[in-house]
Design an enzyme around this catalytic site. Structure first.
Site, PDB file in Angstrom:
ATOM      1  CG  ASP A 105      -1.901  -1.158   1.199  1.00 20.52           C
ATOM      2  OD1 ASP A 105      -2.310  -1.559   0.101  1.00 20.52           O
ATOM      3  OD2 ASP A 105      -2.244  -1.668   2.289  1.00 20.52           O
ATOM      4  CE1 TYR A 177       3.708  -6.556   3.330  1.00 19.64           C
ATOM      5  CE2 TYR A 177       3.245  -8.896   3.594  1.00 19.64           C
ATOM      6  CZ  TYR A 177       3.197  -7.744   2.837  1.00 19.64           C
ATOM      7  OH  TYR A 177       2.643  -7.777   1.583  1.00 19.64           O
TER       8      TYR A 177
END
Length: 343
Positions: A105, A177
């Protein structure tokens, strides 16, 4: 009527000079079966040669996502794929399509995001002449040359040749992540802007680690996906979810650096998979200093925060799943959410 071995001609018998007045049709002899088979084989070989001229490359990239509107290409906004495709186009002289393994994102950084691209090397001096594929090191240096003319926030770190059926997204084995949380009442350093989540409250690390043990594994993560998620099923397997405390540094170590750091700590301590292994031995005393008040810090010296790193690893994630997991862990760490509520 006369017969020609190559074609049939209709003669007008009323003509005085007995010359053909019109041709009704021309019938060319059909090629033999073997001739047709040979032509088809030659066409297949030519098609295979054309296919071999296109080389698929596996490309690893790193970027600072602050000024990107995500990784996927968009018509108007600046994106990672859009900038990367533009650099490749300038290099090879024709449009290319870049496929990323993971979608990020806006504002999300990447230590190593992997993608693939198909390139056909065509001579710029002799248009139409197809040349042998570029060496991976040439691709990396050339694309980085054009990327550096942008904002300098995107870079190719590695390039490999892969088979034509390799797909960066569908062949990905896992995705990892990292989230950095800086805990402390002091304002966030300018060098940490857009690099970490500043949490003014004190974080309870053991409680957060206990919550990780509850959330890791095969579960229905319906509560951990945002509206607009296109996944057919909310069932996911979370292979790793951990929180460790590390020394605060503006430089965030890559995956390879972190693995090397853990190995060094394991060799020195024999601590196995202990979460504190990521803290170097010589710096362990600094953790207590960071936890203490920053009062009395010498003039001109930076005031530090406690730095916690959340690691989430899985084959695939739901839309916004990781950030929602981190939000729950933060709430557990501040005491706003208990572990049974988090499960």
């Amino acid at each position: 009527m006369t017969h020609n071995p190559k074609h049939t001609v209709e003669i007008d018998e009323c003509s005085d000079n007995n010359r053909p007045s019109k041709i009704s049709k021309i019938e060319y002899p059909n090629p033999s079966y073997h001739d047709g088979e040979q032509e088809e084989e030659e066409e297949q070989k030519e098609g295979m040669n054309q296919h071999r001229r296109i080389q698929r490359y596996l490309v690893a990239i790193e970027y600072i996502g602050t000024h990107f509107s995500g990784s996927q290409k968009q018509l108007t906004d600046r994106t990672v794929v859009g900038v990367l495709e533009e650099a490749f186009c300038k290099f090879v002289g024709q449009p290319v399509s870049v496929i990323c393994s993971s979608r990020t994102d806006a504002g999300v950084h990447a230590l190593s995001n992997v993608c693939h691209v198909d390139i056909e090397r065509i001579s710029k001096r002799k248009p139409g002449e197809v040349l042998p594929p570029h060496e991976p090191v040439v691709v990396r240096r050339a694309v980085n040359h054009f990327l550096q003319k942008q904002n300098g926030d995107l870079m190719v770190i590695d390039v490999r040749c892969v088979p034509s059926d390799f797909h960066a997204r569908y062949k990905a084995q896992e995705r990892t992540y990292f989230y950095r949380l800086l805990s402390g009442s002091e304002p966030l350093s300018t060098l940490e802007k857009d690099r970490a989540w500043h949490v003014p409250e004190e974080l309870n690390l053991p409680a957060m680690q206990e919550a990780c043990r509850v959330l890791v594994g095969h579960h229905d993560f319906s509560s951990f996906r945002a509206a607009g998620c296109q996944a057919k099923s909310p069932i996911r397997t979370l292979d790793e979810l951990s929180v460790v405390e590390v020394i605060q540094s503006p430089y965030f170590p890559s995956v390879m650096d972190r693995e090397r750091q853990i190995k060094v700590a394991d060799d020195l301590h024999g601590c196995g998979s202990n979460a504190e292994a990521v803290i170097p031995v010589s710096s362990s005393a600094r953790i207590d200093k960071v936890r203490a008040s920053n009062e009395g810090v010498g003039f001109g010296k930076r005031r530090y925060h406690r730095c916690l790193v959340v690691t989430a690893r899985a084959r695939a994630f739901l839309y916004h799943q990781v950030r929602l997991l981190v939000g729950v862990l933060k709430a557990v760490g501040t005491g706003n959410l208990t572990i049974p509520d988090g499960s």
